[in-house]
Scaffold this motif. Structure first.
Motif, short mmCIF file in Angstrom:
data_model
loop_
_atom_site.label_atom_id
_atom_site.label_comp_id
_atom_site.label_asym_id
_atom_site.label_seq_id
_atom_site.Cartn_x
_atom_site.Cartn_y
_atom_site.Cartn_z
N SER A 111 -8.15 10.53 -11.18
CA SER A 111 -8.46 11.87 -10.68
C SER A 111 -9.92 12.21 -10.97
CB SER A 111 -7.56 12.90 -11.37
OG SER A 111 -7.91 13.01 -12.74
N PRO A 112 -10.49 13.20 -10.27
CA PRO A 112 -11.85 13.63 -10.60
C PRO A 112 -11.99 14.06 -12.06
CG PRO A 112 -11.18 14.55 -8.49
CD PRO A 112 -9.96 13.91 -9.08
N GLN A 113 -10.97 14.75 -12.59
CA GLN A 113 -11.03 15.18 -13.98
C GLN A 113 -11.09 13.99 -14.92
OE1 GLN A 113 -8.93 16.26 -11.65
NE2 GLN A 113 -8.37 18.43 -11.93
N ASP A 114 -10.31 12.93 -14.63
CA ASP A 114 -10.33 11.74 -15.48
C ASP A 114 -11.68 11.03 -15.39
OD1 ASP A 114 -7.77 12.14 -16.38
OD2 ASP A 114 -6.84 10.82 -14.90
N TRP A 115 -12.25 11.00 -14.18
CA TRP A 115 -13.57 10.39 -14.03
C TRP A 115 -14.59 11.14 -14.87
CZ3 TRP A 115 -15.06 6.04 -11.30
CH2 TRP A 115 -16.45 5.83 -11.22
N ARG A 116 -14.56 12.45 -14.83
CA ARG A 116 -15.49 13.26 -15.61
C ARG A 116 -15.31 13.02 -17.11
NH1 ARG A 116 -16.17 19.39 -14.07
NH2 ARG A 116 -18.17 18.66 -13.24
N ARG A 117 -14.08 13.00 -17.57
CA ARG A 117 -13.83 12.78 -19.00
C ARG A 117 -14.34 11.40 -19.44
NH1 ARG A 117 -8.98 15.90 -18.23
NH2 ARG A 117 -7.85 14.05 -17.50
N THR A 118 -14.23 10.43 -18.54
CA THR A 118 -14.66 9.08 -18.89
C THR A 118 -16.17 8.95 -18.96
OG1 THR A 118 -12.69 8.12 -17.86
CG2 THR A 118 -14.55 6.64 -18.20
N PHE A 119 -16.88 9.56 -18.00
CA PHE A 119 -18.31 9.28 -17.86
C PHE A 119 -19.24 10.41 -18.27
CE2 PHE A 119 -16.42 6.34 -14.66
CZ PHE A 119 -16.76 5.18 -15.31
N GLN A 120 -18.79 11.63 -18.30
CA GLN A 120 -19.70 12.72 -18.67
C GLN A 120 -19.88 12.71 -20.18
OE1 GLN A 120 -18.86 17.09 -18.29
NE2 GLN A 120 -20.40 16.96 -16.68
N GLY A 121 -21.11 12.90 -20.58
CA GLY A 121 -21.40 12.96 -22.00
C GLY A 121 -21.77 11.63 -22.62
N ARG A 122 -21.62 10.53 -21.84
CA ARG A 122 -22.09 9.24 -22.36
C ARG A 122 -23.61 9.18 -22.29
NH1 ARG A 122 -18.18 4.55 -19.86
NH2 ARG A 122 -16.30 5.10 -20.99
N GLU A 123 -24.16 8.22 -22.99
CA GLU A 123 -25.60 7.98 -22.90
C GLU A 123 -25.87 7.24 -21.61
OE1 GLU A 123 -29.30 8.25 -23.27
OE2 GLU A 123 -28.10 9.03 -24.91
N HIS A 124 -26.47 7.92 -20.64
CA HIS A 124 -26.64 7.34 -19.30
C HIS A 124 -28.00 6.69 -19.08
CE1 HIS A 124 -22.85 8.82 -17.88
NE2 HIS A 124 -23.16 10.04 -18.24
N SER A 125 -29.00 7.07 -19.88
CA SER A 125 -30.35 6.60 -19.57
C SER A 125 -30.52 5.15 -19.97
CB SER A 125 -31.37 7.46 -20.32
OG SER A 125 -32.67 6.92 -20.19
N ILE A 126 -31.26 4.38 -19.18
CA ILE A 126 -31.62 3.02 -19.58
C ILE A 126 -33.07 3.00 -20.08
CG2 ILE A 126 -30.09 2.00 -17.88
CD1 ILE A 126 -32.63 1.23 -16.31
N ASP A 127 -33.71 4.15 -20.08
CA ASP A 127 -35.13 4.19 -20.44
C ASP A 127 -35.34 4.59 -21.89
OD1 ASP A 127 -35.90 3.61 -17.80
OD2 ASP A 127 -35.56 5.69 -17.24
N GLY A 128 -34.34 5.19 -22.50
CA GLY A 128 -34.54 5.68 -23.84
C GLY A 128 -33.79 4.88 -24.86
#
Length: 322
Positions: A305-322
């Motif tokens: 579900s969209p909610q499950d996708w958000r829980r999985t990926f939101q708030g992770r460290e997404h940047s590859i530059d830092g």
């Protein structure tokens, strides 16, 4: 999430380009650190010669497949060549215990020879369509797709489509922002719509109408929230409905509705990962006529579900530059 253990199988006479794609995406420190760990393995560990006059050292044999989360066959030298029984058995055991098994380009043949693709959808290089279908009639070959995922098996079309496939795998585990960051660093598109149909040799010459379709795709991406019909879009590019649908399919490998749905879902993934908007607002921003329809389409496409996708990926460290 613990690191994803990736085993890449190196075969004698390997193509350096095909091997380099999973090696850089899943093995380069900048992209893979904390996300993926890479092992190069072969049937017999040691020096493996390429088709270009140099070799690589493989530290591991096929025993490395026993605990890998993802196994990639990046290349296969000859469709007539059967993989050894040792390799076939190792791939089948890995898939049975839940590992993701990936065949890039003609690596799809290895999965097919191993029986893994029976009854599943798959992709391979368009030039080998007739040969592949003749050899493996129980496999559902998708000649339009750049890559296909079905039942823990991932296969890709030829050569550069392996990049699309590997970015899809990054996106699958770590979300679109990580995949987009890697693509941006490598100066490649994060997501190519359509399929290899646009690369198949055809007797129909390329006309200026193709540039009209390309301009239309840019327009649609900027206006996903609006309602679009085939008639309105055909009028937008000054074509008849019939001519427009034919040109759109030839340019993208997809119908108008399928392309729009895919783009809207991809856009919604980015919103889920990077904003706090409600599902209802995201559905509207992405162009779905209701949150119910959006949830249904999202679940159908991504199996969550969209909610499950958000829980999985939101708030992770997404940047590859830092």
């Amino acid at each position: 999430m613990p690191e994803i253990a990736v085993a890449v199988i190196v075969t004698p006479g390997f193509s350096p380009f095909h091997l380099s794609i999973p090696s850089i995406i899943f093995g380069h420190e900048r992209y893979a650190a904390g996300r993926f760990s890479l092992r190069l393995c072969a049937e017999v560990a040691g020096q493996i010669a390429s088709d270009s006059g140099f070799s690589v050292h493989t530290e591991y044999g096929l025993e490395a497949l026993a605990d890998a989360d993802m196994i990639i066959v990046p290349y296969w030298p000859d469709p007539d060549q059967l993989p050894s029984q040792l390799m076939q058995d190792a791939l089948r055991r890995a898939h049975q215990r839940g590992a993701m098994v990936v065949g890039l380009c003609l690596g799809t043949y290895v999965l097919a020879y191993s029986g893994l693709l029976d009854g599943h959808k798959a992709a391979t290089h368009w030039e080998y369509e007739a040969d592949f279908c003749h050899r493996f009639p129980t496999v559902q070959l998708d000649t339009y797709a750049l890559y296909v995922e079905d039942g823990g098996l991932v296969t890709s079309a030829g050569t550069a489509a392996a990049l699309d496939c590997c970015l899809h795998l990054v996106r699958r585990y770590y979300g679109s922002q990580v995949a987009n960051g890697i693509a941006r660093s490598m100066v490649i598109p994060p997501y190519r719509e359509g399929g290899q149909a646009q690369f198949i040799e055809r007797p129909i010459p390329v006309t200026s109408r193709d540039s009209h379709i390309n301009a239309l795709l840019d327009y649609l991406r900027r206006n996903l929230q609006q309602a679009h019909t085939i008639d309105s879009l055909a009028e937008h590019v000054c074509m008849s409905r019939r001519t427009f649908t034919r040109h759109f399919l030839r340019a993208t490998g997809m119908s108008v509705n399928d392309w729009l749905n895919s783009e809207r879902l991809q856009f919604s993934q980015r919103l889920l990962e990077s904003t706090g908007h409600s599902i209802e607002i995201i559905a509207g921003m992405a162009g779905f006529n209701s949150a119910v329809t959006y949830r249904q389409q999202f679940k159908k496409q991504f199996q969550v579900s969209p909610q499950d996708w958000r829980r999985t990926f939101q708030g992770r460290e997404h940047s590859i530059d830092g």
